[in-house]
Design a protein around this motif. Sequence first.
Motif, PDB file in Angstrom:
ATOM      1  N   VAL A  35      -2.900  -9.710  -0.833  1.00  7.31           N
ATOM      2  CA  VAL A  35      -2.795  -8.339  -0.521  1.00  7.31           C
ATOM      3  C   VAL A  35      -3.306  -7.612  -1.641  1.00  7.31           C
ATOM      4  O   VAL A  35      -4.230  -6.865  -1.728  1.00  7.31           O
ATOM      5  N   PHE A  48       2.628   3.002   3.324  1.00 11.39           N
ATOM      6  CA  PHE A  48       3.012   1.814   3.930  1.00 11.39           C
ATOM      7  C   PHE A  48       4.526   1.342   3.611  1.00 11.39           C
ATOM      8  O   PHE A  48       4.714   0.946   2.376  1.00 11.39           O
ATOM      9  N   LEU A  75       6.051 -10.501   1.666  1.00 10.32           N
ATOM     10  CA  LEU A  75       5.373  -9.684   2.704  1.00 10.32           C
ATOM     11  C   LEU A  75       4.033 -10.422   3.017  1.00 10.32           C
ATOM     12  O   LEU A  75       3.319 -10.703   2.209  1.00 10.32           O
ATOM     13  N   VAL A 127      -0.130  -6.806   6.558  1.00  6.05           N
ATOM     14  CA  VAL A 127      -0.447  -5.745   5.644  1.00  6.05           C
ATOM     15  C   VAL A 127      -2.134  -5.203   6.217  1.00  6.05           C
ATOM     16  O   VAL A 127      -2.125  -4.338   6.394  1.00  6.05           O
ATOM     17  N   PHE A 158       4.580  -8.848  -2.245  1.00  7.79           N
ATOM     18  CA  PHE A 158       3.596  -9.193  -1.424  1.00  7.79           C
ATOM     19  C   PHE A 158       3.049 -10.741  -1.665  1.00  7.79           C
ATOM     20  O   PHE A 158       2.965 -11.196  -2.806  1.00  7.79           O
ATOM     21  N   LEU A 178       1.534   1.154  -1.144  1.00  2.00           N
ATOM     22  CA  LEU A 178       1.927  -0.101  -0.246  1.00  2.00           C
ATOM     23  C   LEU A 178       3.352  -0.377  -1.001  1.00  2.00           C
ATOM     24  O   LEU A 178       3.451  -0.913  -2.105  1.00  2.00           O
ATOM     25  N   GLY A 194       6.345  -3.092  -1.144  1.00  2.00           N
ATOM     26  CA  GLY A 194       6.542  -4.341  -0.841  1.00  2.00           C
ATOM     27  C   GLY A 194       8.165  -4.500  -0.818  1.00  2.00           C
ATOM     28  O   GLY A 194       8.999  -3.566  -0.961  1.00  2.00           O
ATOM     29  N   ALA A 217      -0.594  -1.084  -4.849  1.00  2.00           N
ATOM     30  CA  ALA A 217       0.610  -1.680  -4.604  1.00  2.00           C
ATOM     31  C   ALA A 217       1.640  -1.586  -5.536  1.00  2.00           C
ATOM     32  O   ALA A 217       1.356  -1.428  -6.711  1.00  2.00           O
ATOM     33  N   TYR A 237       4.946  -1.265   8.574  1.00  2.00           N
ATOM     34  CA  TYR A 237       4.287  -2.550   8.705  1.00  2.00           C
ATOM     35  C   TYR A 237       4.713  -2.943  10.017  1.00  2.00           C
ATOM     36  O   TYR A 237       3.963  -3.703  10.573  1.00  2.00           O
TER      37      TYR A 237
END
Length: 237
Positions: A125, A6, A61, A66, A121, A114, A116, A89, A37
């Motif tokens: 999240v 992501f 973020l 998310v 983040f 994920l 950032g 993350a 995103y």
Amino acid sequence: MEIDVFTLFPEWFEWFAAQRHVANALAAGSTLSCISYREHSPLSGAQVDDMPFGGGAGMVLRVDVVESALRARYGVDPVQLPRRRRVIALAPGGRTLDDALVDELAAEPALTLLSGRYEGFDERVVEHFCSDVLSIGRYVLSGGELAAMVVCDAVLRKLPGALGDDRSAVEESFSAALEGNPEYPQYTRPAEHRGWRVPEILLSGHHARIGQWRLARSRERGQRASAEQPPRPPGEH
Ligand code: ADE
């Protein structure tokens, strides 16, 4: 292995996915998908980040953005995801990536990474959607994309078929075959260049003695590397 990344910059991964060893791993059955995103933002103007509560520089973020991207990809409430797959993350303060963690991740059937941006983040999240927080080192990048590529690179090259010769991943730096030490020095032709000769043992054809020599050099490198490592402040691992 199914890897979902992501990101705010899916196009960065087009170059990455085209690199030989990544392309080989994908041809051998792995997948690397990038989810934007921004494309899944429920906010006007495809907003993805916002100012931190309490003040401070940079942007954070948003948790709703998310969540919306994860829901769109997996079709479930993302709080359920960490029970089903590793959701990782990428952040400078996470568990530091090393060969043991790469092995652990390479054994997973699926990974969600994920990235950032800006100041990272919203902490919710990490608390509610993630199983892990992973750092590629104790320095700050401007985002998690390069870190995600590092993780993908290190993991994918462990999978069968990614390297030209599967033995490459068995006896390499930090592997069990080398007792967790860095790899021994390697040489190729010419056997002599400007008077610098390749160690004679490597030209001898005695495989057992070459193996012993390599292990000894690898141990030396390991000892040197730990002597050079600055001590960590108390409380850190
Ligand atoms: N994002 C920013 N810096 C990072 C780091 N060092 N590791 C992982 N993700 C990051």
